[in-house]
Design a protein around this motif. Structure first.
Motif, PDB file in Angstrom:
ATOM      1  N   VAL A   1       0.868  -1.183   0.000  1.00 57.39           N
ATOM      2  CA  VAL A   1       0.000   0.000   0.000  1.00 57.39           C
ATOM      3  C   VAL A   1       0.901   1.228   0.000  1.00 57.39           C
ATOM      4  CG1 VAL A   1      -1.793   1.266   1.238  1.00 57.39           C
ATOM      5  CG2 VAL A   1      -1.794  -1.236   1.273  1.00 57.39           C
ATOM      6  N   PRO A   2       0.672   2.166  -0.904  1.00 57.15           N
ATOM      7  CA  PRO A   2       1.512   3.367  -0.930  1.00 57.15           C
ATOM      8  C   PRO A   2       1.561   4.076   0.421  1.00 57.15           C
ATOM      9  CG  PRO A   2       0.129   3.284  -2.881  1.00 57.15           C
ATOM     10  CD  PRO A   2      -0.348   2.179  -1.979  1.00 57.15           C
ATOM     11  N   HIS A   3       2.773   4.394   0.859  1.00 54.97           N
ATOM     12  CA  HIS A   3       3.012   5.146   2.096  1.00 54.97           C
ATOM     13  C   HIS A   3       2.587   4.387   3.357  1.00 54.97           C
ATOM     14  CE1 HIS A   3       3.987   8.341  -0.593  1.00 54.97           C
ATOM     15  NE2 HIS A   3       2.741   8.488  -1.010  1.00 54.97           N
ATOM     16  N   VAL A   4       2.471   3.056   3.276  1.00 55.78           N
ATOM     17  CA  VAL A   4       2.237   2.227   4.461  1.00 55.78           C
ATOM     18  C   VAL A   4       3.375   1.224   4.570  1.00 55.78           C
ATOM     19  CG1 VAL A   4       0.753   0.530   5.594  1.00 55.78           C
ATOM     20  CG2 VAL A   4      -0.271   2.458   4.369  1.00 55.78           C
ATOM     21  N   VAL A   5       4.039   1.192   5.717  1.00 55.73           N
ATOM     22  CA  VAL A   5       5.134   0.260   5.985  1.00 55.73           C
ATOM     23  C   VAL A   5       4.731  -0.580   7.193  1.00 55.73           C
ATOM     24  CG1 VAL A   5       7.603   0.017   6.426  1.00 55.73           C
ATOM     25  CG2 VAL A   5       6.742   2.043   5.212  1.00 55.73           C
ATOM     26  N   THR A   6       4.716  -1.893   7.017  1.00 48.51           N
ATOM     27  CA  THR A   6       4.246  -2.771   8.078  1.00 48.51           C
ATOM     28  C   THR A   6       5.402  -3.496   8.740  1.00 48.51           C
ATOM     29  OG1 THR A   6       2.169  -3.112   6.894  1.00 48.51           O
ATOM     30  CG2 THR A   6       2.686  -4.673   8.641  1.00 48.51           C
ATOM     31  N   HIS A   7       5.354  -3.563  10.061  1.00 47.83           N
ATOM     32  CA  HIS A   7       6.351  -4.266  10.865  1.00 47.83           C
ATOM     33  C   HIS A   7       5.603  -5.270  11.743  1.00 47.83           C
ATOM     34  CE1 HIS A   7       9.095  -0.809   9.984  1.00 47.83           C
ATOM     35  NE2 HIS A   7       7.949  -0.150  10.066  1.00 47.83           N
ATOM     36  N   HIS A   8       5.868  -6.541  11.571  1.00 43.61           N
ATOM     37  CA  HIS A   8       5.256  -7.597  12.384  1.00 43.61           C
ATOM     38  C   HIS A   8       6.370  -8.220  13.210  1.00 43.61           C
ATOM     39  CE1 HIS A   8       3.186 -11.799  12.570  1.00 43.61           C
ATOM     40  NE2 HIS A   8       2.954 -11.100  13.659  1.00 43.61           N
ATOM     41  N   LEU A   9       6.441  -7.876  14.477  1.00 34.74           N
ATOM     42  CA  LEU A   9       7.571  -8.252  15.321  1.00 34.74           C
ATOM     43  C   LEU A   9       7.139  -9.218  16.414  1.00 34.74           C
ATOM     44  CD1 LEU A   9       9.272  -4.756  15.821  1.00 34.74           C
ATOM     45  CD2 LEU A   9       9.533  -6.364  13.923  1.00 34.74           C
ATOM     46  N   GLY A  10       7.748 -10.390  16.431  1.00 34.24           N
ATOM     47  CA  GLY A  10       7.556 -11.314  17.535  1.00 34.24           C
ATOM     48  C   GLY A  10       8.411 -10.916  18.724  1.00 34.24           C
ATOM     49  N   GLU A  11       8.265 -11.640  19.823  1.00 33.78           N
ATOM     50  CA  GLU A  11       9.016 -11.275  21.016  1.00 33.78           C
ATOM     51  C   GLU A  11      10.531 -11.397  20.840  1.00 33.78           C
ATOM     52  OE1 GLU A  11       7.717 -12.786  24.728  1.00 33.78           O
ATOM     53  OE2 GLU A  11       5.881 -11.576  24.708  1.00 33.78           O
ATOM     54  N   PRO A  12      11.058 -12.386  20.087  1.00 35.45           N
ATOM     55  CA  PRO A  12      12.515 -12.406  19.907  1.00 35.45           C
ATOM     56  C   PRO A  12      13.046 -11.144  19.236  1.00 35.45           C
ATOM     57  CG  PRO A  12      11.582 -14.543  19.356  1.00 35.45           C
ATOM     58  CD  PRO A  12      10.428 -13.610  19.548  1.00 35.45           C
ATOM     59  N   GLN A  13      12.345 -10.655  18.216  1.00 36.28           N
ATOM     60  CA  GLN A  13      12.776  -9.426  17.547  1.00 36.28           C
ATOM     61  C   GLN A  13      12.649  -8.220  18.483  1.00 36.28           C
ATOM     62  OE1 GLN A  13       9.936 -10.338  14.411  1.00 36.28           O
ATOM     63  NE2 GLN A  13      11.536  -9.951  12.893  1.00 36.28           N
ATOM     64  N   GLN A  14      11.569  -8.191  19.244  1.00 35.67           N
ATOM     65  CA  GLN A  14      11.387  -7.096  20.192  1.00 35.67           C
ATOM     66  C   GLN A  14      12.489  -7.116  21.248  1.00 35.67           C
ATOM     67  OE1 GLN A  14       7.245  -6.733  21.665  1.00 35.67           O
ATOM     68  NE2 GLN A  14       6.673  -8.133  20.016  1.00 35.67           N
ATOM     69  N   ARG A  15      12.834  -8.311  21.712  1.00 37.50           N
ATOM     70  CA  ARG A  15      13.880  -8.426  22.732  1.00 37.50           C
ATOM     71  C   ARG A  15      15.232  -7.973  22.186  1.00 37.50           C
ATOM     72  NH1 ARG A  15      12.690 -13.006  24.027  1.00 37.50           N
ATOM     73  NH2 ARG A  15      11.484 -12.556  25.915  1.00 37.50           N
ATOM     74  N   ASP A  16      15.551  -8.349  20.960  1.00 36.79           N
ATOM     75  CA  ASP A  16      16.810  -7.911  20.357  1.00 36.79           C
ATOM     76  C   ASP A  16      16.875  -6.392  20.277  1.00 36.79           C
ATOM     77  OD1 ASP A  16      17.606 -10.518  20.043  1.00 36.79           O
ATOM     78  OD2 ASP A  16      17.092 -10.633  17.902  1.00 36.79           O
ATOM     79  N   PHE A  17      15.769  -5.788  19.868  1.00 37.79           N
ATOM     80  CA  PHE A  17      15.712  -4.325  19.788  1.00 37.79           C
ATOM     81  C   PHE A  17      15.927  -3.699  21.167  1.00 37.79           C
ATOM     82  CE2 PHE A  17      13.023  -0.576  20.452  1.00 37.79           C
ATOM     83  CZ  PHE A  17      13.601   0.312  19.560  1.00 37.79           C
ATOM     84  N   LEU A  18      15.239  -4.242  22.159  1.00 39.27           N
ATOM     85  CA  LEU A  18      15.330  -3.676  23.508  1.00 39.27           C
ATOM     86  C   LEU A  18      16.733  -3.822  24.086  1.00 39.27           C
ATOM     87  CD1 LEU A  18      11.921  -4.934  24.938  1.00 39.27           C
ATOM     88  CD2 LEU A  18      12.536  -2.556  24.427  1.00 39.27           C
ATOM     89  N   ARG A  19      17.365  -4.967  23.855  1.00 42.75           N
ATOM     90  CA  ARG A  19      18.732  -5.148  24.357  1.00 42.75           C
ATOM     91  C   ARG A  19      19.669  -4.091  23.761  1.00 42.75           C
ATOM     92  NH1 ARG A  19      19.758  -9.360  27.487  1.00 42.75           N
ATOM     93  NH2 ARG A  19      18.437 -11.222  27.415  1.00 42.75           N
TER      94      ARG A  19
END
Length: 441
Positions: free
Chosen positions: A62-80
């Motif tokens: 969809v133009p100008h829509v960017v989707t991020h589907h993050l599970g807990e492992p990805q969220q944890r990596d980001f938080l660390r």
């Protein structure tokens, strides 16, 4: 083109909700000069996560829509990464507060706040998995319409839009910090059965979230107004008011924030209903402008709550909500008294004041909470059946629950003190976040 974050935290199956919020993201991108980052924070089990991933793929490009589907492992990596960059005290505890093992309404939204900052989004717009949009002639009524008409604008500029104005002119130069509405349908808290079984027990229980010193009349008014949202009136046409928004008139399934969420987080308490409502009170008490509209979302209950295990878990969250109110009622009263002194010279919330109030409340005598547990015990035994069985379980957990309520407010103070460096580190972390659908423009 400004960036916004439309977020859906979930730990349950909700492919239909993903499809619907994808429609809201597309609507926002088509009707406003925005790039929408649709952020799905998914804590569900693997099969459900896979079904959600398929629902995300079905959204298409969809133009100008960017989707991020993050599970807990990805969220944890980001938080660390963020916690490491922020160099905050007690990094392992900070990770636990941001991504606890137990259910936390505040923590999941706090993760959305930090990830939105990493994505360069200036506002966060939250929806829930157990809600859906109203429709008119088959067309969904999206709350983001009103949110993007006013959020982040100077109040004086927002007043020129399609809103009624009930805001004192002295607030005209402040930014609109919150736009929200409520819900129609079932009670926001699953306690309708209690009201049906015994209205007086319902009053005794629900009144426990009031400050202990309130009069019976004040408590009765609170009970009558609690958890009902906007009732059952269907949407027929738009109404929106620029005002200081009464916290009782909005719900976290239908809310958006600008600015304030980057200054103060939500309380990260686990298994506690209402732990994500703090900013709604803060915006009001600090006299920050908001817009209250009537694009109410439809609330419904998931089947899980009706199971025996679901009942026990939900009632535990309900009781922990009452215990949290010993501390939050104290903080709210102090915030009300402080008013606009909660803000600095630039109109931003002073996080240090909030953390100090939270720490002050942690020293309160907890005898009021002992009384709350006694009242719940008596009320549930009067109801009998599974409520009496829950009272037996509760009796074995009293001391632990009392201790948790106090430690929860201390954790909130600690997280608030760390929030500025966490936000700063998040803004530096953006390029490492994955994109699963769409492209940044």
């Amino acid at each position: 083109m400004r960036r916004i974050c439309l977020t859906l935290p979930t730990n349950r199956a909700c492919p239909e909700t993903i499809a619907a919020i994808g429609g809201e993201a597309a609507y926002a991108a088509a009707h406003f000069d925005v790039e929408v980052h649709l952020l799905i924070l998914d804590s569900s089990e693997p099969d459900t996560f896979a079904a959600h991933a398929e629902a995300v793929r079905a959204l298409g490009a969809v133009p100008h829509v960017v989707t991020h589907h993050l599970g807990e492992p990805q969220q944890r990596d980001f938080l660390r990464q963020v916690i490491g960059r922020a160099e905050v005290a007690k990094p392992e505890l900070m990770l636990e507060l941001m991504l606890p093992a137990g259910l936390s309404y505040g923590a999941c939204t706090n993760r959305a706040f930090l990830i939105a900052a990493a994505l360069g989004c200036e506002s966060v717009h939250r929806r829930d998995s157990d809600s859906r949009y109203q429709t008119v002639d088959g067309t969904p009524v999206f709350p983001v319409h009103h949110e993007l008409m006013s959020l982040g604008k100077r109040a004086a500029d927002a007043a020129r839009g399609p809103v009624e104005t009930a805001l004192d002119e002295r607030h005209a130069d402040k930014r609109v910090a919150m736009v929200g509405s409520s819900f129609v349908g079932e009670l926001s808290v699953d306690i309708g059965e209690i009201r049906g079984l015994d209205p007086e027990v319902y009053y005794d229980v629900v009144s426990l979230w009031a400050p202990g010193h309130w009069s019976d009349e004040q408590k009765r008014e609170l009970v009558d107004d609690s958890f009902r949202g906007a009732g059952s009136e269907p949407f027929t046409g738009d109404r929106a008011t620029l005002t200081l928004v009464d916290p009782m008139r909005v719900d976290m399934c239908n809310i958006s924030f600008h600015g304030v969420h980057e200054r103060v987080p939500l309380p990260p308490a686990t298994d506690t209903i209402g732990s994500d409502y703090f900013l709604i009170h803060l915006v009001y008490d600090a006299a920050l402008p908001g817009v209250l509209h009537n694009r109410n979302i439809v609330n419904f209950y998931t089947a899980e709550r009706r199971t025996d295990a679901g009942f026990i878990a939900y009632q535990t969250r309900f009781v922990k909500f009452f215990l949290s109110m010993l501390y939050f009622n104290h903080v709210y009263e102090r915030m009300t008294a402080a008013g606009e002194t909660l803000l600095d010279g630039q109109g931003h919330v002073r996080a240090s004041v909030i953390s100090a109030l939270a720490r002050e409340s942690a020293a309160l005598d907890r005898s009021e909470n002992v009384h709350r547990l006694d009242r719940v015990d008596a009320a549930y035994r009067r109801l009998g059946g599974r409520y009496a069985q829950f009272a037996d379980i509760l009796a074995t957990r009293r001391e632990r629950l009392l201790d948790e309520a106090r430690s929860d407010i201390e954790d909130f103070a600690l997280l608030t003190e760390a929030w500025a460096p966490l936000m700063r580190a998040s803004r530096e972390a953006g390029p490492l976040l994955p994109v699963v659908a769409g492209r940044p423009t």
